[in-house]
Write a protein that holds these residues in place. Structure first.
Motif, PDB file in Angstrom:
ATOM      1  N   ASN A  11       0.825  -1.218   0.000  1.00  0.00           N
ATOM      2  CA  ASN A  11       0.000   0.000   0.000  1.00  0.00           C
ATOM      3  C   ASN A  11       0.851   1.257   0.000  1.00  0.00           C
ATOM      4  O   ASN A  11       0.542   2.227  -0.692  1.00  0.00           O
ATOM      5  N   ARG A  12       1.944   1.250   0.737  1.00  0.00           N
ATOM      6  CA  ARG A  12       2.812   2.437   0.785  1.00  0.00           C
ATOM      7  C   ARG A  12       3.505   2.659  -0.557  1.00  0.00           C
ATOM      8  O   ARG A  12       3.653   3.800  -1.007  1.00  0.00           O
ATOM      9  N   ILE A  13       3.923   1.599  -1.218  1.00  0.00           N
ATOM     10  CA  ILE A  13       4.532   1.744  -2.550  1.00  0.00           C
ATOM     11  C   ILE A  13       3.511   2.321  -3.526  1.00  0.00           C
ATOM     12  O   ILE A  13       3.829   3.222  -4.314  1.00  0.00           O
ATOM     13  N   ILE A  14       2.287   1.825  -3.488  1.00  0.00           N
ATOM     14  CA  ILE A  14       1.238   2.352  -4.367  1.00  0.00           C
ATOM     15  C   ILE A  14       1.023   3.836  -4.096  1.00  0.00           C
ATOM     16  O   ILE A  14       0.946   4.649  -5.028  1.00  0.00           O
ATOM     17  N   GLU A  15       0.947   4.226  -2.823  1.00  0.00           N
ATOM     18  CA  GLU A  15       0.799   5.648  -2.472  1.00  0.00           C
ATOM     19  C   GLU A  15       1.966   6.463  -3.010  1.00  0.00           C
ATOM     20  O   GLU A  15       1.770   7.558  -3.545  1.00  0.00           O
ATOM     21  N   LEU A  16       3.162   5.946  -2.858  1.00  0.00           N
ATOM     22  CA  LEU A  16       4.361   6.647  -3.308  1.00  0.00           C
ATOM     23  C   LEU A  16       4.348   6.855  -4.820  1.00  0.00           C
ATOM     24  O   LEU A  16       4.657   7.944  -5.317  1.00  0.00           O
ATOM     25  N   VAL A  17       3.965   5.830  -5.551  1.00  0.00           N
ATOM     26  CA  VAL A  17       3.878   5.939  -7.010  1.00  0.00           C
ATOM     27  C   VAL A  17       2.866   7.015  -7.388  1.00  0.00           C
ATOM     28  O   VAL A  17       3.141   7.876  -8.235  1.00  0.00           O
TER      29      VAL A  17
END
Length: 122
Positions: A11-17
């Protein structure tokens, strides 16, 4: 690592992207979540996020050409590289933001510098 931690990393990677480029699209493919940048019907696969038993992996399709001064990228293939992530904290400590930003900039530059079709040339 438990499933909640894996989900937090993903979820954090998706937010970062999305923070870097809200125009990136995500799809479930290849056993994970891939993300690509599309423009005028032309899409470029940037990478993906995959969950494993003990870690999550951020895969970068053109990772071999990215600057990686901290040497966090792993892999020996011709193009693809990955970062193993065992906690959300490692997303920052391993410089994932900078790697994702480079990957998106590179995809944009590569797309803009591709030769036009013969019908597009004067």
């Amino acid at each position: 690592m438990n499933i909640i931690s894996d989900s937090d990393i993903v979820n954090r990677i998706i937010e970062l992207v999305y923070e870097i480029n809200p125009d990136v699209s995500f799809q479930t493919r290849y056993g994970g979540i891939v993300f690509e940048l599309c423009n005028n019907g032309h899409c470029r696969l940037l990478g993906g996020i995959y969950r494993y038993k003990r870690h999550a992996s951020l895969e970068l399709s053109q990772g071999s050409s990215l600057m990686d001064p901290s040497r966090v990228l792993e892999g020996t293939g011709k193009f693809r590289r990955h970062v193993k992530l065992k906690s959300v904290v490692e997303i920052e400590s391993k410089g994932c933001h900078a790697l994702l930003l480079q990957a998106m900039l590179q995809a944009t530059i590569d797309r803009d510098s591709e030769p036009h079709s013969k019908t597009d040339q004067p």
